[in-house]
Scaffold this motif. Structure first.
Motif, PDB file in Angstrom:
ATOM      1  N   THR A  51       3.768  -3.213   3.451  1.00  0.00           N
ATOM      2  CA  THR A  51       3.220  -4.488   2.988  1.00  0.00           C
ATOM      3  C   THR A  51       2.709  -5.238   4.204  1.00  0.00           C
ATOM      4  N   ALA A  52       1.449  -5.628   4.165  1.00  0.00           N
ATOM      5  CA  ALA A  52       0.818  -6.276   5.308  1.00  0.00           C
ATOM      6  C   ALA A  52      -0.277  -7.207   4.837  1.00  0.00           C
ATOM      7  N   TRP A  53      -0.811  -7.952   5.783  1.00  0.00           N
ATOM      8  CA  TRP A  53      -1.913  -8.860   5.491  1.00  0.00           C
ATOM      9  C   TRP A  53      -3.221  -8.162   5.789  1.00  0.00           C
ATOM     10  N   GLU A  54      -4.277  -8.656   5.153  1.00  0.00           N
ATOM     11  CA  GLU A  54      -5.598  -8.096   5.395  1.00  0.00           C
ATOM     12  C   GLU A  54      -6.055  -8.380   6.830  1.00  0.00           C
ATOM     13  N   PRO A  55      -6.791  -7.428   7.441  1.00  0.00           N
ATOM     14  CA  PRO A  55      -7.506  -6.336   6.792  1.00  0.00           C
ATOM     15  C   PRO A  55      -6.786  -4.983   6.777  1.00  0.00           C
ATOM     16  N   THR A  56      -5.495  -4.915   7.176  1.00  0.00           N
ATOM     17  CA  THR A  56      -4.826  -3.613   7.251  1.00  0.00           C
ATOM     18  C   THR A  56      -4.820  -2.864   5.913  1.00  0.00           C
ATOM     19  N   PRO A  57      -4.480  -3.505   4.783  1.00  0.00           N
ATOM     20  CA  PRO A  57      -4.547  -2.779   3.510  1.00  0.00           C
ATOM     21  C   PRO A  57      -5.957  -2.261   3.201  1.00  0.00           C
ATOM     22  N   ALA A  58      -6.970  -3.088   3.480  1.00  0.00           N
ATOM     23  CA  ALA A  58      -8.341  -2.679   3.205  1.00  0.00           C
ATOM     24  C   ALA A  58      -8.769  -1.517   4.102  1.00  0.00           C
ATOM     25  N   LEU A 112       7.677  -2.535  11.399  1.00  0.00           N
ATOM     26  CA  LEU A 112       6.537  -1.913  12.074  1.00  0.00           C
ATOM     27  C   LEU A 112       5.472  -2.929  12.422  1.00  0.00           C
ATOM     28  N   LYS A 113       4.800  -2.692  13.543  1.00  0.00           N
ATOM     29  CA  LYS A 113       3.597  -3.450  13.849  1.00  0.00           C
ATOM     30  C   LYS A 113       2.505  -3.022  12.872  1.00  0.00           C
ATOM     31  N   VAL A 114       1.640  -3.959  12.520  1.00  0.00           N
ATOM     32  CA  VAL A 114       0.614  -3.630  11.530  1.00  0.00           C
ATOM     33  C   VAL A 114      -0.300  -2.497  12.012  1.00  0.00           C
ATOM     34  N   GLU A 115      -0.523  -2.426  13.322  1.00  0.00           N
ATOM     35  CA  GLU A 115      -1.420  -1.391  13.833  1.00  0.00           C
ATOM     36  C   GLU A 115      -0.828   0.012  13.713  1.00  0.00           C
ATOM     37  N   ASP A 116       0.473   0.107  13.427  1.00  0.00           N
ATOM     38  CA  ASP A 116       1.120   1.412  13.292  1.00  0.00           C
ATOM     39  C   ASP A 116       1.364   1.810  11.841  1.00  0.00           C
ATOM     40  N   MET A 117       1.089   0.914  10.911  1.00  0.00           N
ATOM     41  CA  MET A 117       1.478   1.146   9.521  1.00  0.00           C
ATOM     42  C   MET A 117       0.697   2.263   8.840  1.00  0.00           C
ATOM     43  N   ILE A 118      -0.603   2.307   9.047  1.00  0.00           N
ATOM     44  CA  ILE A 118      -1.426   3.302   8.360  1.00  0.00           C
ATOM     45  C   ILE A 118      -1.046   4.717   8.802  1.00  0.00           C
ATOM     46  N   ALA A 119      -0.860   4.893  10.098  1.00  0.00           N
ATOM     47  CA  ALA A 119      -0.472   6.212  10.610  1.00  0.00           C
ATOM     48  C   ALA A 119       0.900   6.615  10.077  1.00  0.00           C
ATOM     49  N   ALA A 120       1.836   5.658  10.013  1.00  0.00           N
ATOM     50  CA  ALA A 120       3.180   5.954   9.501  1.00  0.00           C
ATOM     51  C   ALA A 120       3.132   6.339   8.027  1.00  0.00           C
ATOM     52  N   LEU A 121       2.265   5.693   7.278  1.00  0.00           N
ATOM     53  CA  LEU A 121       2.107   6.020   5.858  1.00  0.00           C
ATOM     54  C   LEU A 121       1.500   7.410   5.685  1.00  0.00           C
ATOM     55  N   GLU A 122       0.458   7.673   6.435  1.00  0.00           N
ATOM     56  CA  GLU A 122      -0.241   8.954   6.320  1.00  0.00           C
ATOM     57  C   GLU A 122       0.645  10.126   6.710  1.00  0.00           C
ATOM     58  N   SER A 123       1.509   9.935   7.716  1.00  0.00           N
ATOM     59  CA  SER A 123       2.375  11.009   8.192  1.00  0.00           C
ATOM     60  C   SER A 123       3.622  11.199   7.339  1.00  0.00           C
ATOM     61  N   GLY A 124       3.843  10.275   6.390  1.00  0.00           N
ATOM     62  CA  GLY A 124       5.003  10.396   5.524  1.00  0.00           C
ATOM     63  C   GLY A 124       6.276   9.782   6.074  1.00  0.00           C
ATOM     64  N   GLN A 125       6.164   9.048   7.191  1.00  0.00           N
ATOM     65  CA  GLN A 125       7.346   8.384   7.744  1.00  0.00           C
ATOM     66  C   GLN A 125       7.843   7.273   6.833  1.00  0.00           C
ATOM     67  N   ILE A 126       6.919   6.668   6.098  1.00  0.00           N
ATOM     68  CA  ILE A 126       7.258   5.626   5.136  1.00  0.00           C
ATOM     69  C   ILE A 126       6.535   5.922   3.818  1.00  0.00           C
ATOM     70  N   GLU A 127       7.036   5.341   2.739  1.00  0.00           N
ATOM     71  CA  GLU A 127       6.408   5.533   1.428  1.00  0.00           C
ATOM     72  C   GLU A 127       5.456   4.402   1.076  1.00  0.00           C
ATOM     73  N   VAL A 152       0.831  -1.192   0.000  1.00  0.00           N
ATOM     74  CA  VAL A 152       0.000   0.000   0.000  1.00  0.00           C
ATOM     75  C   VAL A 152       0.873   1.253   0.000  1.00  0.00           C
ATOM     76  N   VAL A 153       0.518   2.233  -0.840  1.00  0.00           N
ATOM     77  CA  VAL A 153       1.158   3.551  -0.848  1.00  0.00           C
ATOM     78  C   VAL A 153       0.090   4.593  -0.547  1.00  0.00           C
ATOM     79  N   ARG A 154       0.502   5.832  -0.340  1.00  0.00           N
ATOM     80  CA  ARG A 154      -0.483   6.871  -0.056  1.00  0.00           C
ATOM     81  C   ARG A 154      -1.441   7.052  -1.231  1.00  0.00           C
ATOM     82  N   ALA A 155      -2.652   7.414  -0.903  1.00  0.00           N
ATOM     83  CA  ALA A 155      -3.695   7.529  -1.925  1.00  0.00           C
ATOM     84  C   ALA A 155      -3.347   8.553  -2.998  1.00  0.00           C
ATOM     85  N   ASP A 156      -2.593   9.601  -2.626  1.00  0.00           N
ATOM     86  CA  ASP A 156      -2.247  10.647  -3.595  1.00  0.00           C
ATOM     87  C   ASP A 156      -0.857  10.443  -4.196  1.00  0.00           C
ATOM     88  N   SER A 157      -0.256   9.278  -3.969  1.00  0.00           N
ATOM     89  CA  SER A 157       1.097   9.020  -4.448  1.00  0.00           C
ATOM     90  C   SER A 157       1.129   8.680  -5.929  1.00  0.00           C
TER      91      SER A 157
END
Length: 335
Positions: free
Chosen positions: A193-200, A175-190, A119-124
């Motif tokens: 890769t995770a298992w569902e349902p985190t990508p969804a 990263l723990k999966v529960e921290d991935m979305i926030a890290a992506l949104e804040s720009g800490q990572i570009e 998963v990458v940022r929605a505007d990437s």
């Protein structure tokens, strides 16, 4: 006078102890018997089961449904006898058969296919792994996600590099999966890769978009395991247990919207917030077929061979399975 007070206090304490002990005995004698202790995981279909206890009741089953945070915990519970049936992805199936080769038995699957996604940022503007070379990306080390990525890199040619990808081509963050979305949104990572349902969840929240899934690289089937001893001594229980899973899979296939609502509510009841929209994406993306065949077994062996070549395991186990339980379960549900 003091002695009298002390004696009175001791009498009260003793009476309380007797009452508590009596209550514990009563509770033990009147406890509801459990037919099966099932060690599940935080998989989408498991939340649907938690939200529909009537499925167990339909087949006259009393099931202690435990959700483990990892397949390793589930394996430990099965090996130690704390659960009768567990589930785990291919790497955990391999680990289980290496640990108890004479006892482990595969009786079904829970899901397979596009279970992992990048998963990458929605505007990437990023559209492929070539765009991520040298950039900061995340996954959870030591999980199936890392295994799928390593297999993908090992087998995939990069136009930009002029060779197959290597792990070292990227800057990794564990990263723990529960921290991935926030890290992506804040720009800490570009990317992560995770298992569902985190990508969804990332998609449903409008934070991310999926640039790749990995069902074509590895089916990564999640298998239902038990021990031969339990299976052949409690065949009727296994058959009814699998009948419930067959009905669950049919519900997901035919009515993903309703299933998404039920699963989201069940997750919320556990203090886990996953929107119905996220569950709906997952229910449509992943194959929740319970039946398995040689293709599934070959996929597990393929992963075992890869892990052996990478030095991650000492030996490739011999898998054992029995489809007769599922065949009887299919007759039970009229499938």
């Amino acid at each position: 006078m003091v002695n009298t007070k002390v004696k009175a206090a001791l009498a009260v304490v003793l009476a309380a102890v007797v009452m508590i002990a009596g209550w514990q005995v009563w509770a033990y004698l009147n406890r509801k018997a459990v037919d099966i202790r099932y060690g599940g995981q935080y998989y989408p279909g498991e939340f649907l089961l938690l939200g529909m206890p009537e499925l167990w009741e339909k087949y006259n089953l009393t099931v202690e449904h435990i959700l483990f945070s990892s397949g390793a915990e589930g394996n430990e519970a099965l090996i130690s006898g704390k659960v009768d049936i567990n589930c785990g992805a291919d790497t955990k199936t391999i680990a289980l058969f290496n640990a108890i080769p004479d006892q482990a038995l595969i009786i079904g699957t829970l899901q397979r296919g596009d279970r992992y996604a990048t998963v990458v940022r929605a505007d990437s503007n990023i559209t492929s792994w070539d765009d991520l070379i040298g950039k900061k990306v995340a996954t959870r080390f030591g999980t199936g996600a890392e295994g799928v990525l390593r297999k993908f890199f090992n087998r995939t040619y990069s136009e930009k590099l002029g060779r197959n990808y290597r792990w070292e081509d990227f800057e990794w963050v564990n990263l723990k999966v529960e921290d991935m979305i926030a890290a992506l949104e804040s720009g800490q990572i570009e990317a992560f890769t995770a298992w569902e349902p985190t990508p969804a969840i990332a998609e449903a929240q409008g934070v991310g978009k999926v640039i790749r899934t990995y069902g074509d690289i590895a089916l990564v089937p999640v298998c239902l395991h038990t021990t031969k001893d339990f299976a052949y001594k409690h065949k009727d229980l296994i058959v009814r247990f699998l009948a419930v899973h067959l009905e669950k899979a049919e519900m997901i296939k035919n009515n993903p919207d309703e299933c998404a609502q039920i699963a989201a509510q069940a997750a919320s009841n556990m203090g886990i917030e996953v929107s119905p929209e996220a569950f709906k994406i997952v229910f449509k993306r992943i194959d929740f077929t319970i039946e398995f065949n040689q293709t599934i077994i070959d996929a597990i062996y393929d992963t075992a061979e890869f892990l052996y070549q990478q030095g991650k395991i000492d030996k490739i186990p011999t898998l054992e399975w029995d489809t007769s339980f599922l065949e009887e379960a299919k007759l039970l549900v009229g499938k």
